[in-house]
Scaffold this motif. Structure first.
Motif, PDB file in Angstrom:
ATOM      1  N   ALA A 127       0.816  -1.211   0.000  1.00 31.81           N
ATOM      2  CA  ALA A 127       0.000   0.000   0.000  1.00 31.81           C
ATOM      3  C   ALA A 127       0.853   1.266   0.000  1.00 31.81           C
ATOM      4  O   ALA A 127       0.345   2.359  -0.250  1.00 31.81           O
ATOM      5  N   VAL A 128       2.137   1.116   0.262  1.00 35.30           N
ATOM      6  CA  VAL A 128       3.057   2.256   0.301  1.00 35.30           C
ATOM      7  C   VAL A 128       3.607   2.506  -1.106  1.00 35.30           C
ATOM      8  O   VAL A 128       3.955   1.547  -1.811  1.00 35.30           O
ATOM      9  N   PRO A 129       3.707   3.764  -1.534  1.00 36.82           N
ATOM     10  CA  PRO A 129       4.246   4.053  -2.878  1.00 36.82           C
ATOM     11  C   PRO A 129       5.632   3.452  -3.083  1.00 36.82           C
ATOM     12  O   PRO A 129       6.446   3.398  -2.148  1.00 36.82           O
ATOM     13  N   GLY A 130       5.910   2.999  -4.318  1.00 38.26           N
ATOM     14  CA  GLY A 130       7.168   2.339  -4.632  1.00 38.26           C
ATOM     15  C   GLY A 130       8.416   3.093  -4.203  1.00 38.26           C
ATOM     16  O   GLY A 130       9.315   2.504  -3.582  1.00 38.26           O
ATOM     17  N   PRO A 131       8.543   4.380  -4.524  1.00 38.01           N
ATOM     18  CA  PRO A 131       9.749   5.117  -4.122  1.00 38.01           C
ATOM     19  C   PRO A 131       9.961   5.140  -2.611  1.00 38.01           C
ATOM     20  O   PRO A 131      11.099   5.078  -2.139  1.00 38.01           O
ATOM     21  N   VAL A 132       8.870   5.212  -1.865  1.00 37.77           N
ATOM     22  CA  VAL A 132       8.985   5.215  -0.397  1.00 37.77           C
ATOM     23  C   VAL A 132       9.406   3.836   0.094  1.00 37.77           C
ATOM     24  O   VAL A 132      10.216   3.706   1.017  1.00 37.77           O
ATOM     25  N   ARG A 133       8.865   2.781  -0.526  1.00 40.35           N
ATOM     26  CA  ARG A 133       9.279   1.420  -0.150  1.00 40.35           C
ATOM     27  C   ARG A 133      10.775   1.242  -0.381  1.00 40.35           C
ATOM     28  O   ARG A 133      11.478   0.671   0.464  1.00 40.35           O
ATOM     29  N   ASN A 134      11.257   1.719  -1.521  1.00 38.31           N
ATOM     30  CA  ASN A 134      12.686   1.595  -1.816  1.00 38.31           C
ATOM     31  C   ASN A 134      13.526   2.353  -0.796  1.00 38.31           C
ATOM     32  O   ASN A 134      14.563   1.860  -0.332  1.00 38.31           O
ATOM     33  N   ALA A 135      13.081   3.566  -0.463  1.00 37.67           N
ATOM     34  CA  ALA A 135      13.816   4.373   0.517  1.00 37.67           C
ATOM     35  C   ALA A 135      13.850   3.670   1.866  1.00 37.67           C
ATOM     36  O   ALA A 135      14.884   3.656   2.556  1.00 37.67           O
ATOM     37  N   ALA A 136      12.729   3.064   2.254  1.00 34.26           N
ATOM     38  CA  ALA A 136      12.673   2.372   3.547  1.00 34.26           C
ATOM     39  C   ALA A 136      13.604   1.160   3.560  1.00 34.26           C
ATOM     40  O   ALA A 136      14.296   0.902   4.553  1.00 34.26           O
ATOM     41  N   LYS A 137      13.634   0.424   2.465  1.00 31.49           N
ATOM     42  CA  LYS A 137      14.532  -0.740   2.384  1.00 31.49           C
ATOM     43  C   LYS A 137      15.989  -0.316   2.495  1.00 31.49           C
ATOM     44  O   LYS A 137      16.802  -0.989   3.156  1.00 31.49           O
ATOM     45  N   LEU A 138      16.331   0.781   1.862  1.00 32.14           N
ATOM     46  CA  LEU A 138      17.714   1.269   1.916  1.00 32.14           C
ATOM     47  C   LEU A 138      18.067   1.774   3.316  1.00 32.14           C
ATOM     48  O   LEU A 138      19.196   1.561   3.789  1.00 32.14           O
ATOM     49  N   ARG A 139      17.105   2.450   3.964  1.00 29.50           N
ATOM     50  CA  ARG A 139      17.370   2.917   5.334  1.00 29.50           C
ATOM     51  C   ARG A 139      17.628   1.719   6.237  1.00 29.50           C
ATOM     52  O   ARG A 139      18.526   1.753   7.098  1.00 29.50           O
ATOM     53  N   ALA A 140      16.839   0.663   6.052  1.00 26.69           N
ATOM     54  CA  ALA A 140      17.052  -0.554   6.841  1.00 26.69           C
ATOM     55  C   ALA A 140      18.423  -1.151   6.540  1.00 26.69           C
ATOM     56  O   ALA A 140      19.152  -1.588   7.448  1.00 26.69           O
ATOM     57  N   ALA A 141      18.793  -1.161   5.262  1.00 32.78           N
ATOM     58  CA  ALA A 141      20.068  -1.761   4.855  1.00 32.78           C
ATOM     59  C   ALA A 141      21.251  -1.039   5.490  1.00 32.78           C
ATOM     60  O   ALA A 141      22.211  -1.683   5.943  1.00 32.78           O
TER      61      ALA A 141
END
Length: 223
Positions: A127-141
């Motif tokens: 449900a989260v926009p793609g760019p935000v999902r990518n940013a969240a994954k990178l922050r986690a990484a």
């Protein structure tokens, strides 16, 4: 046929049209009135919905700003409570923003495990926009570099390093750094060389890649 005949025929036609219109009105009056009412209600309802959206968005925005202010004023516990609530009942984009900010505050307070979990949850939320999902994954990484194994990090973020990914170089950089910290210099060099070879990589990313590659070379463990 003279002009008087033409005039008479026109009058007859007008009378016939008028009579047809009256008949249609008598026959379909309830339906016509109903449609007209629906149109008016639709317009009014649309305006009311837009007003409601604007009001709810403004209220959520005020709550988010207040939470950010509390976080900046060293009231992180209060800010986290406000963000937690906003993430559940906020309007528009604010629940997602609240979740991102809440995860950041957890990282700032030293709760890397909690922050990683929150960022990864955002990254997996369809449900989260793609760019935000990518940013969240990178922050986690980036948090996982110091708190997880290379294998765990690679499983979480390697898909973002694909050639078609808009964030591929950020993903390659964090993968290269994680591999370096794990002592896997061959894999680290592989990822960082991809950054250097990509014309779209930023100057900063290439500079950092060269720095780590220089450290690998200086270690003498790779020819």
């Amino acid at each position: 046929m003279n002009n008087s005949d033409d005039s008479f025929i026109r009058e007859v036609n007008e009378e016939l049209r008028s009579e047809q219109i009256q008949n249609v009105w008598k026959r379909f009056r309830p339906l016509i009135i109903g449609v007209a009412v629906l149109i008016v209600l639709g317009v009014a309802g649309g305006a009311l919905f837009e007003w409601w959206q604007a009001r709810e968005s403004s209220a959520s925005g005020d709550r988010f700003i207040n939470a950010v202010k509390n976080a900046s004023a060293d009231k992180s516990d209060q800010a986290m409570k406000e963000l937690e609530a906003l993430s559940k009942d906020g309007f528009g984009a604010y629940p997602v923003l609240a979740r991102m900010r809440l995860a950041t505050l957890k990282a700032d307070k030293g709760d890397a495990k909690g922050a990683i979990a929150d960022f990864n949850a955002l990254g997996q939320d369809a449900a989260v926009p793609g760019p935000v999902r990518n940013a969240a994954k990178l922050r986690a990484a980036w948090l996982m570099v110091d708190n997880s194994s290379y294998g765990e990090l690679a499983s979480a973020v390697e898909e973002l390093a694909a050639a078609s990914s808009p964030v591929r170089n950020s993903a390659r950089e964090v993968l290269g750094l994680s591999a370096f910290k794990a002592g896997n210099y061959a894999k680290s060099r592989e990822w960082l060389q991809l950054v250097l070879n990509d014309a779209d990589a930023s100057g900063g990313a290439k500079t950092r890649a060269r720095t780590v590659l220089a450290l690998i070379t200086a270690s003498g463990k790779l020819s």
